[in-house]
Structures are given as structure tokens and as C-alpha cells.
Enzyme design. Structure first.
Site, PDB file in Angstrom:
ATOM      1  N   ASP A  60       6.033  -7.247   1.910  1.00 43.48           N
ATOM      2  CA  ASP A  60       5.435  -6.755   2.931  1.00 43.48           C
ATOM      3  C   ASP A  60       5.089  -7.829   4.160  1.00 43.48           C
ATOM      4  O   ASP A  60       5.348  -8.828   3.968  1.00 43.48           O
ATOM      5  CB  ASP A  60       4.147  -6.033   2.202  1.00 43.48           C
ATOM      6  CG  ASP A  60       3.781  -4.947   2.908  1.00 43.48           C
ATOM      7  OD1 ASP A  60       3.373  -4.998   4.366  1.00 43.48           O
ATOM      8  OD2 ASP A  60       3.664  -3.724   2.488  1.00 43.48           O
ATOM      9  N   THR A  86      -0.951   8.859   2.541  1.00 42.59           N
ATOM     10  CA  THR A  86      -1.157   7.414   2.338  1.00 42.59           C
ATOM     11  C   THR A  86      -1.668   6.924   3.547  1.00 42.59           C
ATOM     12  O   THR A  86      -1.836   7.662   4.687  1.00 42.59           O
ATOM     13  CB  THR A  86       0.525   7.049   2.418  1.00 42.59           C
ATOM     14  OG1 THR A  86       0.993   7.029   3.768  1.00 42.59           O
ATOM     15  CG2 THR A  86       1.501   7.600   1.281  1.00 42.59           C
ATOM     16  N   TYR A 132      11.076   7.815  15.493  1.00 42.64           N
ATOM     17  CA  TYR A 132      11.134   7.982  14.078  1.00 42.64           C
ATOM     18  C   TYR A 132      12.221   8.648  13.358  1.00 42.64           C
ATOM     19  O   TYR A 132      12.988   8.229  12.496  1.00 42.64           O
ATOM     20  CB  TYR A 132       9.778   8.426  13.656  1.00 42.64           C
ATOM     21  CG  TYR A 132       9.323   8.351  12.061  1.00 42.64           C
ATOM     22  CD1 TYR A 132       8.775   7.277  11.658  1.00 42.64           C
ATOM     23  CD2 TYR A 132       9.373   9.580  11.503  1.00 42.64           C
ATOM     24  CE1 TYR A 132       8.494   7.357  10.027  1.00 42.64           C
ATOM     25  CE2 TYR A 132       9.145   9.514  10.109  1.00 42.64           C
ATOM     26  CZ  TYR A 132       8.636   8.486   9.441  1.00 42.64           C
ATOM     27  OH  TYR A 132       8.308   8.255   8.046  1.00 42.64           O
ATOM     28  N   ASP A 152       9.135  -9.605   6.242  1.00 36.62           N
ATOM     29  CA  ASP A 152       9.345  -8.682   7.379  1.00 36.62           C
ATOM     30  C   ASP A 152      10.731  -8.182   7.395  1.00 36.62           C
ATOM     31  O   ASP A 152      11.536  -8.875   7.818  1.00 36.62           O
ATOM     32  CB  ASP A 152       8.826  -9.463   8.842  1.00 36.62           C
ATOM     33  CG  ASP A 152       9.032  -8.537   9.986  1.00 36.62           C
ATOM     34  OD1 ASP A 152       9.471  -7.600   9.937  1.00 36.62           O
ATOM     35  OD2 ASP A 152       8.580  -8.756  11.240  1.00 36.62           O
ATOM     36  N   ARG A 198       0.721  -1.302   0.145  1.00 42.21           N
ATOM     37  CA  ARG A 198      -0.138  -0.168  -0.257  1.00 42.21           C
ATOM     38  C   ARG A 198       0.745   1.183  -0.099  1.00 42.21           C
ATOM     39  O   ARG A 198       2.229   1.247   0.155  1.00 42.21           O
ATOM     40  CB  ARG A 198      -1.021  -0.130   1.222  1.00 42.21           C
ATOM     41  CG  ARG A 198      -0.075   0.210   2.627  1.00 42.21           C
ATOM     42  CD  ARG A 198      -1.043   0.026   3.693  1.00 42.21           C
ATOM     43  NE  ARG A 198      -0.540   0.925   4.872  1.00 42.21           N
ATOM     44  CZ  ARG A 198      -0.755   0.743   6.108  1.00 42.21           C
ATOM     45  NH1 ARG A 198      -1.968   0.033   6.516  1.00 42.21           N
ATOM     46  NH2 ARG A 198      -0.234   1.233   7.184  1.00 42.21           N
TER      47      ARG A 198
HETATM   48  P1  NAD Z   1       2.130   3.139   4.767  1.00 42.89           P
HETATM   49  O1  NAD Z   1       2.248   2.721   6.149  1.00 42.89           O
HETATM   50  O2  NAD Z   1       0.743   3.268   3.820  1.00 42.89           O
HETATM   51  O3  NAD Z   1       3.076   1.951   3.920  1.00 42.89           O
HETATM   52  C1  NAD Z   1       4.127   1.277   4.575  1.00 42.89           C
HETATM   53  C2  NAD Z   1       4.166  -0.225   4.351  1.00 42.89           C
HETATM   54  O4  NAD Z   1       5.149  -0.870   5.119  1.00 42.89           O
HETATM   55  C3  NAD Z   1       2.891  -0.968   4.527  1.00 42.89           C
HETATM   56  O5  NAD Z   1       2.444  -1.698   3.465  1.00 42.89           O
HETATM   57  C4  NAD Z   1       3.189  -1.764   5.761  1.00 42.89           C
HETATM   58  O6  NAD Z   1       2.621  -3.042   5.712  1.00 42.89           O
HETATM   59  C5  NAD Z   1       4.900  -2.006   5.416  1.00 42.89           C
HETATM   60  N1  NAD Z   1       5.638  -2.596   6.679  1.00 42.89           N
HETATM   61  C6  NAD Z   1       5.408  -2.151   7.892  1.00 42.89           C
HETATM   62  N2  NAD Z   1       6.225  -2.842   8.486  1.00 42.89           N
HETATM   63  C7  NAD Z   1       6.776  -3.661   7.794  1.00 42.89           C
HETATM   64  C8  NAD Z   1       7.762  -4.634   7.977  1.00 42.89           C
HETATM   65  N3  NAD Z   1       8.213  -4.882   9.236  1.00 42.89           N
HETATM   66  N4  NAD Z   1       8.073  -5.454   7.222  1.00 42.89           N
HETATM   67  C9  NAD Z   1       7.730  -4.945   5.766  1.00 42.89           C
HETATM   68  N5  NAD Z   1       6.857  -4.241   5.627  1.00 42.89           N
HETATM   69  C10 NAD Z   1       6.380  -3.453   6.533  1.00 42.89           C
HETATM   70  O7  NAD Z   1       3.256   4.249   4.478  1.00 42.89           O
HETATM   71  P2  NAD Z   1       3.681   5.243   3.446  1.00 42.89           P
HETATM   72  O8  NAD Z   1       3.566   6.590   3.897  1.00 42.89           O
HETATM   73  O9  NAD Z   1       3.646   4.611   2.311  1.00 42.89           O
HETATM   74  O10 NAD Z   1       5.278   4.939   3.806  1.00 42.89           O
HETATM   75  C11 NAD Z   1       6.292   4.257   3.296  1.00 42.89           C
HETATM   76  C12 NAD Z   1       7.533   5.022   3.653  1.00 42.89           C
HETATM   77  O11 NAD Z   1       7.673   6.232   3.379  1.00 42.89           O
HETATM   78  C13 NAD Z   1       7.801   4.559   5.342  1.00 42.89           C
HETATM   79  O12 NAD Z   1       9.305   4.416   5.502  1.00 42.89           O
HETATM   80  C14 NAD Z   1       7.868   5.868   5.741  1.00 42.89           C
HETATM   81  O13 NAD Z   1       8.368   6.165   7.076  1.00 42.89           O
HETATM   82  C15 NAD Z   1       8.125   7.151   4.739  1.00 42.89           C
HETATM   83  N6  NAD Z   1       7.739   8.436   4.804  1.00 42.89           N
HETATM   84  C16 NAD Z   1       6.227   8.465   4.865  1.00 42.89           C
HETATM   85  C17 NAD Z   1       5.958   9.872   4.677  1.00 42.89           C
HETATM   86  C18 NAD Z   1       4.400  10.161   4.722  1.00 42.89           C
HETATM   87  O14 NAD Z   1       4.002  11.412   4.982  1.00 42.89           O
HETATM   88  N7  NAD Z   1       3.405   9.423   4.313  1.00 42.89           N
HETATM   89  C19 NAD Z   1       6.880  10.821   4.915  1.00 42.89           C
HETATM   90  C20 NAD Z   1       8.060  10.561   4.926  1.00 42.89           C
HETATM   91  C21 NAD Z   1       8.524   9.332   4.904  1.00 42.89           C
END
Ligand code: NAD
Length: 265
Positions: free
Chosen positions: A37, A188, A153, A61, A16
């Protein structure tokens, strides 16, 4: 011919959010992708939608060393080699510094920081065997500036930028480029609970609105809206293809201007 024609890329957290959009864009640009994932239902469904010749799902994981060994083996069994890695998986926990339980801090470190380390360590030998490749790590703007309530974080995201720089230096001679993305606020499931379906996977974009988030972020982000995961996917594509052929070891901020300065008007 797409920008990633015939390349095999492993993307973590691909069920996702940003990882899903990266998978969709990379396939559209000619790549074959391994989707890792812990959300097996949504991950399997995405791989099926993209087609077996283009995408395979593997339970990965990222905090578990044995899962990485199995994922690399699965990628090689499916497509013969690996040319790229996108370390995208991550978790977010809000807490003030003095209220953060040690177990929570360690969980965030284990997934975000140890996960990115294990991924680079597991996949790099395959990139070397393929004659070179790319690693894109997902950090955050909190790697480069402070934000209250994000001790665990922010610590992991700063560590990811640090590891990115070191890996880039060690691997440049092997034809491997390593860069990091530092997104600001992106719409997201991580930031928008309305985008989470019952099975933890993504809710279709047209079922949810971003108006409230746009209004909120419009007050602090110069571009007046929250970012879209498709926009981060395009940065991941740039850093994974030949368009960035002379770029390595760098963090790239993608935040609609949020970090450009302080908004007072
Ligand atoms: P999200 O929560 O929608 O997606 C994260 C995905 O990682 C999910 O599918 C989840 O199941 C998976 N995940 C979680 N733990 C896991 C594990 N142990 N092993 C494998 N998969 C795992 O979040 P997103 O916004 O799409 O985030 C993606 C990346 O971007 C992350 O690293 C997040 O920290 C980073 N990020 C997001 C934002 C934001 O505003 N959304 C901003 C800066 C950075």
C-alpha cells in the site's frame, strides 16, 4: 487446514477497505500475505497485528514499476515464493466527461489500469516458478455497465476485465488462473468518508454506522443494502483457492442484485 494453507499471496491496497478484509480472511485461511500500500502507517499496523510469521508490509505504489520489483523481492525474502496475487489497489474520481482534466484521467489510469498490468507482469514469473497460482483483479460493476461521472474509473475497470481475459488465456497452460471481481457499492473508506481515520487508515467498524448508506442503496439495490468488504473478501478467497479450480478468465459481479435489472418498485 485452511483453504489457503501454506500459500503466499501478495495483496495490494491492503491497508484498509476490501484489501484489509482480504488480508484478514486469507491469513485466517492459512495464507502468508504480503501487504502492499501507500498508506504505510496503517499497513504496518495491520501486518503487526496479523503477526510477522503471517504478514509483512511493503511500501508498494502500484503505479511504479520499481516498487513492484522491490515488493516481489521482499515477498521472496520473507516467505520464499509467491503463489497468488490480488490486485486490489484503486482510486476513484468523480467528474463529468467534459470536465475531467487530462491529468486526473491519467492518474486514474496509472493507478488502476497500469498498476494491475505491472502487478500481473511482475508476479507472473514467480507464480510460474511456484508451479502455478492465481491472480484476482479488482474491477467494478462499472466495467460492465455505465454510470455517469465515472469516465476515467469505468475506463480502467473495463480495461482490467480485458486484461484478465487475455492473461487467463496466456497463462492457463502454466497452471495460473486469472479472474476479476466486479463489486457494486461496497461500504469502505472509498465510498464512506466516515470510515477514514485521521492517518488515512480504516476507522473501526463499530465507530461508524452504515444505516445512511443502506437507506440510500436500499432504493436501487434489490438486496436493500450496501455490500460489506468482508463479502468481497470471500469472493477473492473463492477465486484464490481450489474451490474455483476450473474457473479462469471471468468477471464476477458481486452487487446485491444491482445489475440484475432496473428497479421500478
Ligand atoms: P479504499 O479506498 O478503502 O482502499 C483502496 C486502497 O488502495 C487504500 O488502502 C489505498 O491507500 C490503496 N491505494 C490507492 N492508491 C494506491 C497506489 N497507487 N498503490 C498502492 N495502493 C494504493 O477502497 P476499496 O473500496 O477497498 O477499494 C478496493 C478496490 O475495489 C479498488 O480497486 C476499487 O476500485 C474497487 N471497488 C470498490 C468498490 C466500492 O464500492 N468500494 C466498488 C467496486 C470496485
Amino acid at each position: 487446514m485452511g483453504k489457503l494453507a501454506d500459500r503466499v499471496v501478495l495483496i495490494t491496497g491492503a491497508a484498509r477497505g476490501q484489501g484489509e478484509q482480504e488480508a484478514r480472511l486469507f491469513v485466517a485461511e492459512g495464507a502468508r500475505v504480503i501487504l502492499g500500500d501507500v498508506l504505510d502507517g496503517p499497513g504496518e499496523a495491520l501486518a503487526k497485528e496479523l503477526g510477522e510469521d503471517r504478514a509483512r508490509y511493503v511500501h508498494l505504489d502500484v503505479s511504479q514499476e520499481a516498487d513492484w520489483t522491490a515488493a516481489v523481492a521482499a515477498a521472496k525474502a520473507a516467505y520464499g515464493r509467491i503463489d497468488g496475487l490480488v490486485n486490489n489497489a484503486g482510486i476513484l474520481r468523480f467528474n463529468e466527461l467534459v470536465g475531467t482534466p487530462l491529468a486526473e484521467f491519467q492518474q486514474v489510469v496509472q493507478v488502476n489500469q497500469v498498476g494491475a498490468f505491472l502487478g500481473m507482469r511482475a508476479v507472473t514469473p514467480e507464480l510460474v516458478a511456484a508451479g502455478g497460482g492465481t491472480i484476482v483483479n479488482t474491477a467494478s460493476y462499472t466495467a460492465l455497465t455505465g454510470m455517469a461521472f465515472l469516465t476515467s474509473y469505468a475506463a480502467t475497470k473495463a480495461a482490467i476485465v480485458g486484461m484478465t481475459r487475455v492473461a487467463a488465456m496466456e497463462l492457463a497452460g502454466k497452471g495460473i488462473r486469472v479472474n476479476a471481481m466486479c463489486p457494486g457499492a461496497i461500504d469502505t473508506p472509498m465510498t464512506n468518508p466516515d470510515r477514514v481515520a485521521a492517518d488515512g487508515g480504516p476507522k473501526a467498524a463499530d465507530e461508524t454506522g452504515s444505516a445512511a448508506l443502506d437507506e440510500f442503496y436500499g432504493k436501487v439495490v434489490p438486496m436493500g443494502r450496501i455490500g460489506r468488504p468482508e463479502e468481497v473478501a470471500r469472493l477473492a478467497l473463492f477465486l484464490s483457492c481450489e474451490d474455483s479450480s476450473y474457473i479462469t478468465g471471468q468477471p464476477f459481479v458481486i452487487d446485491g442484485g444491482w445489475m440484475a435489472g432496473v428497479s421500478v418498485f
